[in-house]
Write a protein that holds these residues in place. Structure first.
Motif, PDB file in Angstrom:
ATOM      1  N   HIS A   7      49.048 -40.013  23.972  1.00 53.36           N
ATOM      2  CA  HIS A   7      47.638 -39.810  23.623  1.00 53.36           C
ATOM      3  C   HIS A   7      46.784 -39.335  24.789  1.00 53.36           C
ATOM      4  O   HIS A   7      45.654 -38.922  24.594  1.00 53.36           O
ATOM      5  CB  HIS A   7      47.050 -41.097  23.017  1.00 53.36           C
ATOM      6  CG  HIS A   7      47.007 -42.247  23.949  1.00 53.36           C
ATOM      7  ND1 HIS A   7      48.130 -43.002  24.239  1.00 53.36           N
ATOM      8  CD2 HIS A   7      46.000 -42.769  24.666  1.00 53.36           C
ATOM      9  CE1 HIS A   7      47.802 -43.941  25.099  1.00 53.36           C
ATOM     10  NE2 HIS A   7      46.512 -43.832  25.372  1.00 53.36           N
ATOM     11  N   ASN A   8      47.340 -39.386  26.007  1.00 53.64           N
ATOM     12  CA  ASN A   8      46.595 -38.906  27.174  1.00 53.64           C
ATOM     13  C   ASN A   8      46.734 -37.390  27.367  1.00 53.64           C
ATOM     14  O   ASN A   8      46.160 -36.826  28.275  1.00 53.64           O
ATOM     15  CB  ASN A   8      47.024 -39.659  28.430  1.00 53.64           C
ATOM     16  CG  ASN A   8      48.510 -39.515  28.711  1.00 53.64           C
ATOM     17  OD1 ASN A   8      49.292 -39.184  27.824  1.00 53.64           O
ATOM     18  ND2 ASN A   8      48.902 -39.770  29.935  1.00 53.64           N
ATOM     19  N   VAL A   9      47.472 -36.737  26.482  1.00 52.44           N
ATOM     20  CA  VAL A   9      47.605 -35.280  26.492  1.00 52.44           C
ATOM     21  C   VAL A   9      46.558 -34.721  25.535  1.00 52.44           C
ATOM     22  O   VAL A   9      46.444 -35.173  24.392  1.00 52.44           O
ATOM     23  CB  VAL A   9      49.027 -34.861  26.050  1.00 52.44           C
ATOM     24  CG1 VAL A   9      49.139 -33.349  25.916  1.00 52.44           C
ATOM     25  CG2 VAL A   9      50.067 -35.414  27.025  1.00 52.44           C
ATOM     26  N   ILE A  10      45.802 -33.744  25.992  1.00 54.02           N
ATOM     27  CA  ILE A  10      44.640 -33.264  25.240  1.00 54.02           C
ATOM     28  C   ILE A  10      44.980 -32.799  23.832  1.00 54.02           C
ATOM     29  O   ILE A  10      44.256 -33.102  22.875  1.00 54.02           O
ATOM     30  CB  ILE A  10      43.859 -32.185  26.033  1.00 54.02           C
ATOM     31  CG1 ILE A  10      42.460 -32.013  25.435  1.00 54.02           C
ATOM     32  CG2 ILE A  10      44.614 -30.889  26.121  1.00 54.02           C
ATOM     33  CD1 ILE A  10      41.466 -31.372  26.372  1.00 54.02           C
ATOM     34  N   GLU A  11      46.083 -32.081  23.650  1.00 57.41           N
ATOM     35  CA  GLU A  11      46.449 -31.603  22.315  1.00 57.41           C
ATOM     36  C   GLU A  11      46.765 -32.767  21.378  1.00 57.41           C
ATOM     37  O   GLU A  11      46.406 -32.737  20.197  1.00 57.41           O
ATOM     38  CB  GLU A  11      47.628 -30.627  22.385  1.00 57.41           C
ATOM     39  CG  GLU A  11      47.285 -29.303  23.046  1.00 57.41           C
ATOM     40  CD  GLU A  11      46.086 -28.604  22.409  1.00 57.41           C
ATOM     41  OE1 GLU A  11      45.973 -28.591  21.165  1.00 57.41           O
ATOM     42  OE2 GLU A  11      45.246 -28.063  23.168  1.00 57.41           O
ATOM     43  N   THR A  12      47.426 -33.783  21.892  1.00 53.79           N
ATOM     44  CA  THR A  12      47.735 -34.971  21.083  1.00 53.79           C
ATOM     45  C   THR A  12      46.458 -35.727  20.746  1.00 53.79           C
ATOM     46  O   THR A  12      46.276 -36.170  19.610  1.00 53.79           O
ATOM     47  CB  THR A  12      48.722 -35.888  21.834  1.00 53.79           C
ATOM     48  OG1 THR A  12      49.898 -35.135  22.144  1.00 53.79           O
ATOM     49  CG2 THR A  12      49.102 -37.098  21.002  1.00 53.79           C
ATOM     50  N   ALA A  13      45.557 -35.857  21.706  1.00 53.61           N
ATOM     51  CA  ALA A  13      44.280 -36.528  21.463  1.00 53.61           C
ATOM     52  C   ALA A  13      43.489 -35.797  20.380  1.00 53.61           C
ATOM     53  O   ALA A  13      42.846 -36.429  19.536  1.00 53.61           O
ATOM     54  CB  ALA A  13      43.478 -36.626  22.760  1.00 53.61           C
ATOM     55  N   LYS A  14      43.567 -34.477  20.377  1.00 51.88           N
ATOM     56  CA  LYS A  14      42.879 -33.696  19.338  1.00 51.88           C
ATOM     57  C   LYS A  14      43.470 -33.990  17.951  1.00 51.88           C
ATOM     58  O   LYS A  14      42.737 -34.104  16.967  1.00 51.88           O
ATOM     59  CB  LYS A  14      42.978 -32.196  19.634  1.00 51.88           C
ATOM     60  CG  LYS A  14      42.071 -31.736  20.763  1.00 51.88           C
ATOM     61  CD  LYS A  14      42.257 -30.240  21.004  1.00 51.88           C
ATOM     62  CE  LYS A  14      41.382 -29.761  22.152  1.00 51.88           C
ATOM     63  NZ  LYS A  14      41.589 -28.326  22.444  1.00 51.88           N
ATOM     64  N   GLU A  15      44.796 -34.087  17.880  1.00 53.78           N
ATOM     65  CA  GLU A  15      45.454 -34.431  16.611  1.00 53.78           C
ATOM     66  C   GLU A  15      44.993 -35.807  16.133  1.00 53.78           C
ATOM     67  O   GLU A  15      44.704 -35.995  14.944  1.00 53.78           O
ATOM     68  CB  GLU A  15      46.978 -34.503  16.791  1.00 53.78           C
ATOM     69  CG  GLU A  15      47.709 -33.205  16.897  1.00 53.78           C
ATOM     70  CD  GLU A  15      49.203 -33.453  16.997  1.00 53.78           C
ATOM     71  OE1 GLU A  15      49.934 -32.913  16.142  1.00 53.78           O
ATOM     72  OE2 GLU A  15      49.653 -34.188  17.903  1.00 53.78           O
ATOM     73  N   ILE A  16      44.942 -36.757  17.058  1.00 53.31           N
ATOM     74  CA  ILE A  16      44.531 -38.124  16.717  1.00 53.31           C
ATOM     75  C   ILE A  16      43.104 -38.126  16.193  1.00 53.31           C
ATOM     76  O   ILE A  16      42.822 -38.720  15.143  1.00 53.31           O
ATOM     77  CB  ILE A  16      44.683 -39.057  17.938  1.00 53.31           C
ATOM     78  CG1 ILE A  16      46.173 -39.257  18.249  1.00 53.31           C
ATOM     79  CG2 ILE A  16      43.969 -40.393  17.708  1.00 53.31           C
ATOM     80  CD1 ILE A  16      46.449 -39.934  19.587  1.00 53.31           C
ATOM     81  N   ILE A  17      42.209 -37.463  16.898  1.00 56.46           N
ATOM     82  CA  ILE A  17      40.800 -37.428  16.473  1.00 56.46           C
ATOM     83  C   ILE A  17      40.670 -36.799  15.087  1.00 56.46           C
ATOM     84  O   ILE A  17      39.901 -37.287  14.247  1.00 56.46           O
ATOM     85  CB  ILE A  17      39.926 -36.672  17.507  1.00 56.46           C
ATOM     86  CG1 ILE A  17      39.648 -37.569  18.720  1.00 56.46           C
ATOM     87  CG2 ILE A  17      38.624 -36.177  16.894  1.00 56.46           C
ATOM     88  CD1 ILE A  17      38.731 -38.753  18.454  1.00 56.46           C
ATOM     89  N   ALA A  18      41.418 -35.750  14.811  1.00 56.72           N
ATOM     90  CA  ALA A  18      41.325 -35.084  13.508  1.00 56.72           C
ATOM     91  C   ALA A  18      41.717 -36.029  12.372  1.00 56.72           C
ATOM     92  O   ALA A  18      40.995 -36.147  11.376  1.00 56.72           O
ATOM     93  CB  ALA A  18      42.194 -33.825  13.489  1.00 56.72           C
TER      94      ALA A  18
END
Length: 153
Positions: A7-18
């Protein structure tokens, strides 16, 4: 497939937020409370979260996620969200089973008292309501707990 997310990777964080935003907007409507804290989170909040994130992917797309914090004696489920288009397909149950089977510790979770679908899900897996309290005049929260199990995985 369930994986531990980075979750500390920006692309993964974006997926989580979506996924999180879509799911919590539905919850906000169910409980008639639009000011849910997770709806105020951004990708940097996710990237800096202390929680462990588990993601359930289908066709290489994040469909649901669960996050938790663990201590020596217990595991707190912090968030369990499913993409609304995948509601009712067992995604939340699969994530919950995966976590419950990973430890014999006590589990607990907080959710809105009006979030009947979430409460029913947790009760299905042996959680019981231990406490109810108001955090704001229009928001009541329940704490559900599942006692330590006699077995471990």
């Amino acid at each position: 497939m369930i994986i531990k997310m980075k979750h500390n990777v920006i692309e993964t964080a974006k997926e989580i937020i979506a996924v999180q935003t879509a799911a919590y907007l539905v919850e906000a409507n169910i409980i008639n409370y639009k000011d849910l804290p997770p709806l105020k989170e951004n990708i940097y909040d996710i990237m800096n979260a202390e929680e462990v994130f588990l993601g359930l992917y289908q066709n290489e797309r994040l469909g649901a996620l669960l996050s938790y914090n663990e201590t020596d004696s217990s595991i707190e489920i912090c968030r369990l969200v499913v993409l609304p288009s995948l509601f009712g397909k067992g995604f939340a149950s699969k994530l919950l089973v995966s976590l419950l089977n990973s430890s014999s510790k006590q589990f607990f979770v907080h959710t809105a008292a009006k979030n009947v679908p979430a409460i029913q899900l947790y009760k299905k897996f042996g959680f019981i309501i231990k406490k109810t309290f108001k955090v704001e005049s229009e928001l009541e929260i329940v704490k559900l707990e599942k006692e330590k199990s006699a077995h471990s995985s």
